[in-house]
Write a protein that holds these residues in place. Structure first.
Motif, PDB file in Angstrom:
ATOM      1  N   SER A 258      26.939  21.960  24.366  1.00  0.00           N
ATOM      2  CA  SER A 258      27.465  21.179  25.480  1.00  0.00           C
ATOM      3  C   SER A 258      28.050  22.084  26.560  1.00  0.00           C
ATOM      4  N   ILE A 259      28.806  23.101  26.160  1.00  0.00           N
ATOM      5  CA  ILE A 259      29.422  24.016  27.118  1.00  0.00           C
ATOM      6  C   ILE A 259      28.355  24.812  27.865  1.00  0.00           C
ATOM      7  N   LEU A 264      25.152  25.640  32.977  1.00  0.00           N
ATOM      8  CA  LEU A 264      23.860  25.826  33.622  1.00  0.00           C
ATOM      9  C   LEU A 264      23.545  24.770  34.677  1.00  0.00           C
ATOM     10  N   CYS A 265      24.270  23.658  34.683  1.00  0.00           N
ATOM     11  CA  CYS A 265      23.944  22.590  35.638  1.00  0.00           C
ATOM     12  C   CYS A 265      24.920  22.555  36.809  1.00  0.00           C
ATOM     13  N   ARG A 311      19.211  33.311  42.627  1.00  0.00           N
ATOM     14  CA  ARG A 311      20.487  32.607  42.637  1.00  0.00           C
ATOM     15  C   ARG A 311      20.668  31.773  41.378  1.00  0.00           C
ATOM     16  N   GLU A 312      21.922  31.425  41.107  1.00  0.00           N
ATOM     17  CA  GLU A 312      22.233  30.586  39.949  1.00  0.00           C
ATOM     18  C   GLU A 312      21.919  29.138  40.301  1.00  0.00           C
ATOM     19  N   TRP A 313      20.629  28.822  40.349  1.00  0.00           N
ATOM     20  CA  TRP A 313      20.175  27.537  40.832  1.00  0.00           C
ATOM     21  C   TRP A 313      19.214  26.872  39.862  1.00  0.00           C
ATOM     22  N   ASN A 314      19.225  25.544  39.883  1.00  0.00           N
ATOM     23  CA  ASN A 314      18.101  24.739  39.439  1.00  0.00           C
ATOM     24  C   ASN A 314      17.371  24.312  40.721  1.00  0.00           C
ATOM     25  N   LEU A 343      16.706  34.224  29.887  1.00  0.00           N
ATOM     26  CA  LEU A 343      17.884  33.955  29.057  1.00  0.00           C
ATOM     27  C   LEU A 343      18.167  32.479  28.833  1.00  0.00           C
ATOM     28  N   HIS A 344      17.573  31.603  29.609  1.00  0.00           N
ATOM     29  CA  HIS A 344      17.756  30.171  29.390  1.00  0.00           C
ATOM     30  C   HIS A 344      16.713  29.413  30.190  1.00  0.00           C
ATOM     31  N   PRO A 345      16.412  28.157  29.822  1.00  0.00           N
ATOM     32  CA  PRO A 345      15.414  27.391  30.573  1.00  0.00           C
ATOM     33  C   PRO A 345      15.871  27.129  32.005  1.00  0.00           C
TER      34      PRO A 345
END
Length: 429
Positions: A258-259, A264-265, A311-314, A343-345
C-alpha cells in the motif's frame, strides 16, 4: 566490489533512482559511509515459505526497495548484503536484474551477530585506508528509511562513535514470575524501543565484534550494547520517524504494498493531441486529480522530450476521435529505451475522447484489438497500458463536473492499483 555493470538508469524516478539520480551531494558529509544489511532471516513470524526480504511487490523483492533507499544517496559508498548461503545465488540475481551497482553479497553466519560481523569484515578490502569511516547497520526489511534521518545517524556516529534510532514504547513492559503471574512493570516513560538504523565508527564496531564472546554471538541482540560493553562507546540515541517500522508479520506485507503504491501515484503527466477539446479536458483532469493529492502537469506533447520521460510521472494521453494509438506506441517505446520501468511498473493511460453520435472505432473497430496487442508487448517491459473511452455528445460544448470526476477517479484508480490483469482493457467512463 560490484556484482553488476553500471548501466545507466538516469530515467528512474527520484525516489528510487540510482546513486545521485536527482540527489545532490549532501553538504557536510566529508567522510566515507558504507552500509551492512543483514538479510539472512527465515521470516518464521510471517508464516510464509518465502523469507519476507524476498517477497515481491509490483514484481520486485522487498530487499531491492531497501537497497535502493541507500543506493540512491550519493554519500553512501558501498552496501554489503549478508544472506544465508542457500540464498546467495538468488540475491546476486536480484542485484543483477535491478542493476544495483553499489552492492556486494556475502554469506552470513549461524546467528544475526555472526552475519553482521561477516558484513563488517567484508568492508575491509585489506587496502590501506579502504575501510569506511562510518558503518550503518540496517534491517533488510525496513524499506522506508529516509535520507534526512540516515544523515542524522551518520553524523552522530562520526561525532560520538555510535548512534542508534529509538522509538517511544507503545505498550507497558511487564515482568512475569516463573508461575506466570505479574511480578512487576517498568515505568514506560523512562524506556524506549531500540530500532534500526544504527551507525558506528568502523573501528568501534569492528573492535566490539572482535571482543565478543560466544554467548554474545549466539544470544546477543543489540549492536549498541556490544559497542558499549566491548569498545566503551556510548551511543547517541535519536528518536526516529514512524516510517522505521519493520516488516514482521504477514499483515505487514499488505501495508508495504500500500505504501509503495501511494508513493508511485503521486504525480502524472497529461498530454493532448493539439485539439482544443483534449486540451480543455486535460486542464479539467489536472484540477480534479489535484484534489486527490496527485500533482498533474499538462503538456501538448511528450515524444522526443527525454526530460519528461525521466520525471517521476505516470502518463495520461488524450486524443479526440482518431485512435491516437501511434502516439501511445511511441511513448511506450521511449519508456522502454529509457529503461524507465526497471524498478517498478510505469502506467500509461490512453483516454479517447469520442464526440461521434454513432458507433466509434473504440467500440467496434480495430482500436481495442490494437490496444490489447500493444499492452501485451508493453507488459513484458513492466509498462502497464490501459484504455478509457470517454463519450461526449457533439452538442456538448463543455465537460460536466460529474463526467470529469468519473474519468479522474477511474484514471487515478488505474494508476494507483497497477493491476496487470486490466492492462490492455478498454474501460468506459
Amino acid at each position: 566490489m560490484n556484482q553488476s555493470s553500471d548501466t545507466d538508469r538516469s530515467g528512474q524516478p527520484e525516489c528510487f533512482s540510482r546513486h545521485g539520480g536527482g540527489h545532490k551531494a549532501t553538504p557536510g558529509v566529508h567522510f566515507t559511509v558504507s552500509v551492512v544489511l543483514p538479510a539472512g532471516g527465515t521470516g518464521e513470524r510471517t508464516g510464509l515459505v518465502t523469507p519476507k526480504q524476498f517477497c515481491t511487490f509490483l514484481n520486485r523483492p522487498l530487499i531491492s526497495y531497501t537497497i535502493q533507499a541507500f543506493e540512491r544517496l550519493s554519500w553512501i559508498q558501498h552496501i554489503v548484503v549478508v544472506v544465508a548461503e542457500e540464498s546467495s545465488a538468488l540475491m546476486r540475481d536480484i542485484v543483477q536484474r535491478f542493476q544495483h551497482t553499489k552492492v556486494r553479497v556475502v554469506s552470513g553466519g549461524a546467528t544475526r551477530h555472526r552475519s553482521i560481523f561477516n558484513g563488517v569484515q567484508a568492508l575491509d578490502t585489506g587496502e590501506s585506508g579502504a575501510t569506511p569511516d562510518v558503518v550503518i547497520i540496517h534491517d533488510a526489511v525496513r524499506p522506508f528509511v529516509e535520507e534526512d534521518f540516515l544523515l542524522e545517524i551518520a553524523m552522530a556516529a562520526k561525532e560520538n562513535g555510535a548512534s542508534g534510532a529509538i522509538r517511544p514504547l507503545v505498550s507497558t513492559v511487564i515482568a512475569t514470575s516463573s508461575e506466570g503471574y505479574l511480578d512487576h512493570s517498568l515505568e514506560r516513560g523512562k524506556y524506549r524501543a531500540s530500532e534500526m538504523p544504527q551507525g558506528f565508527l568502523y573501528h568501534v564496531i569492528y573492535q566490539a565484534y572482535q571482543k565478543c564472546s560466544e554467548f554474545d554471538f549466539d544470544f546477543g541482540t543489540e549492536c549498541l550494547h556490544l559497542a558499549l560493553q566491548h569498545a566503551g562507546t556510548k551511543a547517541k540515541l535519536i528518536e526516529g520517524p514512524p516510517t522505521l517500522w519493520k516488516v514482521t508479520y504477514k499483515r505487514d506485507l499488505a501495508a508495504v504494498e500500500s505504501i509503495i503504491k501511494e508513493t508511485l501515484c503521486g504525480s502524472a503527466c497529461v498530454t493532448f493531441d493539439g485539439s482544443e477539446r483534449s486540451r480543455d479536458l486535460g486542464r479539467c483532469l489536472q484540477k480534479v486529480m489535484g484534489s486527490f493529492d496527485m500533482e498533474v502537469d499538462v503538456l501538448p506533447e511528450l515524444i522526443g522530450d527525454a526530460s519528461c520521460l525521466s520525471r517521476e510521472w505516470n502518463f495520461i494521453q488524450l486524443c479526440v476521435n482518431g485512435s491516437g494509438l501511434s502516439e501511445v506506441e511511441e511513448t511506450v517505446k521511449s519508456l522502454q529505451a529509457a529503461n524507465r520501468a526497471l524498478l517498478h511498473p510505469v502506467v500509461v493511460v490512453w483516454v479517447r475522447l469520442d464526440t461521434s453520435d454513432g458507433m466509434s472505432v473504440s467500440e467496434t473497430g480495430a482500436g481495442p484489438l490494437l490496444l490489447m496487442e500493444l499492452a501485451s508487448a508493453a507488459k513484458l517491459h513492466n509498462i502497464l497500458l490501459y484504455g478509457i473511452h470517454f463519450l461526449l455528445s457533439e452538442e456538448d460544448t463543455g465537460f460536466s463536473d460529474g463526467s470529469v470526476k468519473r474519468l479522474a477517479e477511474l484514471t487515478y484508480t488505474l494508476i494507483h492499483d497497477r493491476n496487470a490483469v486490466l492492462a490492455g482493457q478498454m474501460l468506459h467512463a
